[in-house]
Every structure is written in structure tokens, then in C-alpha cells.
Design an enzyme around this catalytic site. Structure first.
Site, mmCIF file in Angstrom:
data_model
loop_
_atom_site.group_PDB
_atom_site.id
_atom_site.type_symbol
_atom_site.label_atom_id
_atom_site.label_comp_id
_atom_site.label_asym_id
_atom_site.label_seq_id
_atom_site.Cartn_x
_atom_site.Cartn_y
_atom_site.Cartn_z
ATOM 1 N N ARG A 96 1.207 -1.014 0.570
ATOM 2 C CA ARG A 96 0.105 0.274 0.045
ATOM 3 C C ARG A 96 1.280 1.250 -0.288
ATOM 4 O O ARG A 96 0.705 2.443 -0.338
ATOM 5 C CB ARG A 96 -0.889 -0.148 1.250
ATOM 6 C CG ARG A 96 -1.836 1.510 1.200
ATOM 7 C CD ARG A 96 -3.006 1.070 1.983
ATOM 8 N NE ARG A 96 -3.935 2.330 2.763
ATOM 9 C CZ ARG A 96 -4.349 2.788 3.202
ATOM 10 N NH1 ARG A 96 -4.562 2.271 4.358
ATOM 11 N NH2 ARG A 96 -5.091 3.705 3.245
ATOM 12 N N ASN A 150 -10.599 -5.163 -0.633
ATOM 13 C CA ASN A 150 -10.653 -3.998 -1.399
ATOM 14 C C ASN A 150 -9.570 -4.323 -2.464
ATOM 15 O O ASN A 150 -8.861 -4.834 -2.306
ATOM 16 C CB ASN A 150 -10.432 -2.450 -0.241
ATOM 17 C CG ASN A 150 -11.286 -2.112 0.180
ATOM 18 O OD1 ASN A 150 -12.272 -1.885 -0.132
ATOM 19 N ND2 ASN A 150 -10.984 -1.378 1.184
ATOM 20 N N CYS A 172 -19.011 -3.720 2.357
ATOM 21 C CA CYS A 172 -17.958 -1.789 2.483
ATOM 22 C C CYS A 172 -17.993 -1.240 4.387
ATOM 23 O O CYS A 172 -19.150 -1.263 4.028
ATOM 24 C CB CYS A 172 -18.793 -1.381 1.758
ATOM 25 S SG CYS A 172 -17.019 0.423 1.016
ATOM 26 N N HIS A 202 -16.897 2.534 -3.342
ATOM 27 C CA HIS A 202 -16.672 3.556 -3.148
ATOM 28 C C HIS A 202 -16.944 4.112 -4.212
ATOM 29 O O HIS A 202 -16.324 5.475 -4.290
ATOM 30 C CB HIS A 202 -15.464 3.902 -2.926
ATOM 31 C CG HIS A 202 -14.565 3.231 -1.700
ATOM 32 N ND1 HIS A 202 -13.454 2.537 -1.337
ATOM 33 C CD2 HIS A 202 -15.345 2.162 -0.366
ATOM 34 C CE1 HIS A 202 -13.391 2.316 -0.475
ATOM 35 N NE2 HIS A 202 -14.059 1.949 0.236
ATOM 36 N N TYR A 255 -16.183 9.110 -0.444
ATOM 37 C CA TYR A 255 -15.121 8.741 -1.237
ATOM 38 C C TYR A 255 -15.741 10.053 -2.439
ATOM 39 O O TYR A 255 -14.492 10.203 -3.687
ATOM 40 C CB TYR A 255 -14.878 7.019 -2.255
ATOM 41 C CG TYR A 255 -13.589 6.886 -1.038
ATOM 42 C CD1 TYR A 255 -12.895 6.624 -0.915
ATOM 43 C CD2 TYR A 255 -14.656 6.195 0.492
ATOM 44 C CE1 TYR A 255 -11.848 6.051 0.145
ATOM 45 C CE2 TYR A 255 -14.346 5.078 1.192
ATOM 46 C CZ TYR A 255 -12.821 4.875 0.178
ATOM 47 O OH TYR A 255 -12.030 4.547 1.470
#
Length: 462
Positions: A96, A150, A172, A202, A255
Site C-alpha cells: 500500500r 478492497n 464495505c 466507493h 469517496y
């Protein structure tokens, strides 16, 4: 109905696992769990052992007699499972960090599930999900797969549409955050309201109604920029344009800030990057603190500090979804599932994030109705981007990856886009076997990541 449920969690060494245990304990009288298997990989062995011990202590503090097993052998765990939950991160947090630092180093958004970083998380994860599904077909062919890895929507679409595992639901925490925090903004309780969600993971919108069917969406919009309005801790609360939301007559998910206020969100991300590092680096520090807490042999409950992690309510949503399936409850939840005509401007077999009734048959989506042009256009663009990402993840097609970059609204087009794509491919070589030929050609051209932290991670073998 089985009276001795076996649950398997892949990515069991995650810091979220104590919340998962808390959710199952809370619902034990409705779901008679016999055993829980926590699965991880060699690189996550230490965390798995720490979390597994805490999980067992949490159950031992009850009268329920549930046994928690930890293993690095996925096949051993999956045998005869009833429910499989997935919460893993291919490449761990170091991956990440690369997803975020490389785009940011080129002045582009570096974010876990949006933009270039989200695309590469899908590239690394979808092939692993294929392996998991292949194991499930052999070892637990009747199990439900509850995914909150995700990018949840894309992962769920790959599982259902491309790998043929229909008993899959994606989750989510963003809709849950909204429903937990928004009612107080209009002086209501959640029990007094009906929420309606539709869109993609999202990238969804919602409306809200009272018990008499009165539409309270515009009233909620007036307060959507208030403090504690349902935005997860990992998203900067740049104020929405209220006039825009009234015109759309919907509340966007948190988002959407990355799309509606792109310039402002990018400026904040770059400033935060310059002063505090990436969100991934901040989370890594939080995780270190959490695992120090988890080691305490006297701890037998989920610590409050877990809320800082950014994914609060994920695990509890998974528990409620399993409960709704097991007990055929027809519970209203917002999940990723097959569209089946619920959103008229998308294909029936597209995976959408939408209000559903969850029962023993799985998720039954509730129709949203016709979307206004602005929402329809952006939704179709994002779905097209997702489809390109999934195809590239499965085939290793560089051109499809480039197409995904080209149409993603938060990926800058032009030379920088190519540079970010190429550097991310090389940086993640270890986890992208489908792109092996392309990566070898890039390395022959001496294309390597330039960010110092990423270089250090690669030199350290991460």
C-alpha cells in the site's frame, strides 16, 4: 440448518479480526458457531499468532466454547467450511505504501482504493481470489464467500462474473458509517429512517426517508458538511458543494470528494504526504500500536484504539451478513452483488453496491429507478474503468491496464500516467506474475521506481 457452523477467515492476522470476533460473540445465540479458522501467509505468521491468541481469549471470556484455529494452510482450513470471509492485503502494508507514494511522487492522487493505487490493489488481489475460489470449489462447494477485501466491488465482480462463484457478497463499511452517523444530523434515530443506496463500491449515492415515506434527503444535505457526518477517518472532509447535491437530490458517499473536489483533495493529499507521509505509513504505525495491545495476555476484548484504523464497522457488517443468510432474516444491508436490473443504466450482470434484502438466498437488490444524466454518465464511466481493471488483472494485458488508467478520473493522463503505471508494475513485480513479460521489458529499459522509500522497500525485499 446446521447447528455447528464453521467459519474461515482468510487474512486472519488482520488487525480487524478482534472486531470480527466481537461481532460473532454478539450474535452467537442466533448463530451457533463451533469453530473459527484464521488463515494467513508466512509473512503474516507473527501477527496471526498474536491475533489468534486474543481471539481465543475473547471467546474464553464467554460461555460459548468456540475453538479458534490458526493456520498457514488455506486448504486445511477451508475443508467443509460454511462461511468464508476474506480480509487480506496482498503484499501487506508495504504494498500500500508503494501504491500511494509512487502516484504522489508524480503529483497524482495516491489512495488505497481510488486512482492508480486502487487499480494496482485489484491487480494483486484478483489472481489470489481466483486461487481461493478454486480451493473452495473442491473443499467447501456450498460455502458463502463474504468479501471485504478492497477494492471490494471489483473483487466481488471477478469472483461472481469471471470465476463463477455465485454465492458471494461484497461488503464495505462506508454505507454503515453513513447510517450510523447521519441520523443525528437531522435529529433522528436510525430505526426511524429508511435508507436507499445505489452505485458502485466507493462510488455510490443515497437517499433517506422517514417512517411515513417523507423524503428527508434535502434536509440531510443541508447538514452533510457538519462535523461527524459519517466520513471515515481516512478521508479528508473537504466540504461538498451543497447546491450541487441539492440539484442531484442525493447524498454522495465520502469517496466522491476525490471526484467532485478533485483539485482540493489532491492538494490536501500532497500536503499531507509532504508533512506526514502516506496514509499507509500512518496506518503502519497505528497497527504497530494495536499489536502491542493485542499481545497483552489480560486483554480479552476489542480495544477502543481499533477505531483509528479507518475500517471500523467492516467486520461487524460481515457478521450481520452471515447472520442474515444463516437465519433467512431478509435484513436490509448495502452490499456489492449482481445488478439484476436494479440500476437500469448498467448491465444486469454488473456488480453494483446497492440496498438489498439479505436472506438464505443471498442478496436481493432493491430497484433504484432512473438516474439523472450526471450520475448515470459518471457511473457508466467508473463501471467501464472497473471492467478494464478486472480484464487486465486476469490476463496481464498492458493495454487494458493503460485503458483503465486513461479513463480513471483521478489518474492524470499523459506522460506521468505512463510513468506511474510502469513504476508500479516494477515495484509490485513479486505479486504480478500475470504481467511478467511486460515487467521484464520495462526493466530492460531501466525503468524502476524513483521514490526513495519505495526503493528502500524493494532493496529490503518487500
Amino acid at each position: 440448518m446446521k447447528d455447528a457452523i464453521k467459519i474461515v477467515t482468510i487474512g486472519g492476522g488482520s488487525s480487524y479480526t478482534p472486531e470480527l470476533m466481537e461481532g460473532f460473540i454478539k450474535r452467537y445465540k442466533e448463530m451457533p458457531i463451533k469453530e473459527i479458522w484464521l488463515v494467513d501467509i508466512e509473512a503474516g505468521k507473527e501477527k496471526l499468532e498474536i491475533v489468534g491468541a486474543l481471539a481465543q481469549r475473547m471467546w474464553d471470556a464467554t460461555n460459548y466454547g468456540v475453538k479458534v484455529y490458526t493456520t498457514l494452510n488455506r486448504q486445511e482450513a477451508l475443508k467443509d467450511a460454511d462461511f468464508v470471509t476474506t480480509q487480506f492485503r496482498v503484499g501487506l502494508l508495504d504494498a500500500r505504501i508503494k501504491d500511494e507514494r509512487i502516484p504522489l511522487s508524480y503529483g497524482m492522487l495516491g489512495q488505497e482504493t481510488n486512482g492508480a493505487g486502487g487499480i494496482f490493489k485489484a491487480f494483486r488481489t484478483i489472481p489470489v481470489m481466483k486461487e481461493i475460489v478454486e480451493d473452495m470449489k473442491k473443499l467447501c462447494p456450498d460455502a458463502w464467500l463474504i468479501n471485504f477485501t478492497n477494492p471490494s466491488g471489483m473483487i466481488t465482480e471477478a469472483v461472481i462474473k469471471h470465476f463463477g462463484w455465485k454465492k458471494c457478497i461484497g461488503l464495505c463499511n462506508v454505507p454503515v458509517h453513513a447510517m450510523m452517523d447521519e441520523p443525528k444530523l437531522i435529529h433522528k434515530e436510525l430505526a426511524d429512517l429508511t435508507y436507499q443506496f445505489a452505485g458502485l463500491n466507493h462510488f455510490h449515492w443515497h437517499k433517506v426517508f422517514d417512517k411515513d415515506g417523507n423524503d428527508l434527503t434535502d434536509e440531510l444535505i443541508e447538514h452533510i458538511n457538519d462535523r461527524d457526518a459519517g466520513t471515515p477517518v481516512n478521508i479528508f472532509e473537504e466540504p461538498y458543494n451543497i447546491q450541487l447535491l441539492h440539484s442531484m437530490h442525493t447524498v454522495p458517499c465520502s469517496y466522491h470528494r476525490y471526484y467532485y473536489m478533485q483539485k482540493e483533495m489532491l492538494e490536501h493529499s500532497l500536503d499531507d504526504f509532504a508533512h506526514n507521509g502516506t496514509r499507509a505509513e500512518q496506518v503502519k504505525r497505528t497497527e504497530h500500536e494495536l499489536f502491542d495491545l493485542y499481545k497483552n495476555p489480560d486483554l480479552h476484548e476489542k480495544p477502543a484504539q481499533l477505531a483509528k484504523r479507518g475500517g471500523a464497522y467492516y467486520s461487524d457488517a460481515a457478521c450481520e451478513c452471515i447472520n442474515a443468510i444463516y437465519n433467512n432474516k431478509n435484513t436490509h444491508m448495502i452490499v456489492s452483488t449482481e445488478n439484476k436490473g436494479a440500476i437500469s443504466c448498467l448491465d444486469d450482470d454488473s456488480i453494483v453496491e446497492i440496498s438489498c434484502l439479505i436472506s438464505a438466498q443471498g442478496a436481493r437488490p432493491l430497484a433504484w429507478g432512473k438516474m439523472p444524466s450526471s450520475m448515470k454518465g459518471s457511473l457508466q464511466l467508473m463501471k467501464a474503468m472497473e471492467e478494464c481493471v478486472i480484464e487486465a488483472a486476469i490476463t496481464g494485458d498492458y493495454g487494458k491496464a493503460l485503458e483503465a488508467f486513461n479513463i480513471n478520473p483521478v489518474v492524470e493522463n499523459g506522460r506521468n500516467s505512463i510513468n506511474v503505471l510502469n513504476e508500479l508494475l516494477v515495484a509490485h513485480e513479486k505479486y504480478l506474475p500475470q504481467f511478467k513479460t511486460t515487467i521484464e521489458k520495462l526493466k530492460e529499459k531501466n525503468i524502476y521506481p524513483k521514490d526513495k522509500v519505495v526503493v528502500d522497500l524493494l532493496n529490503a525485499g518487500h
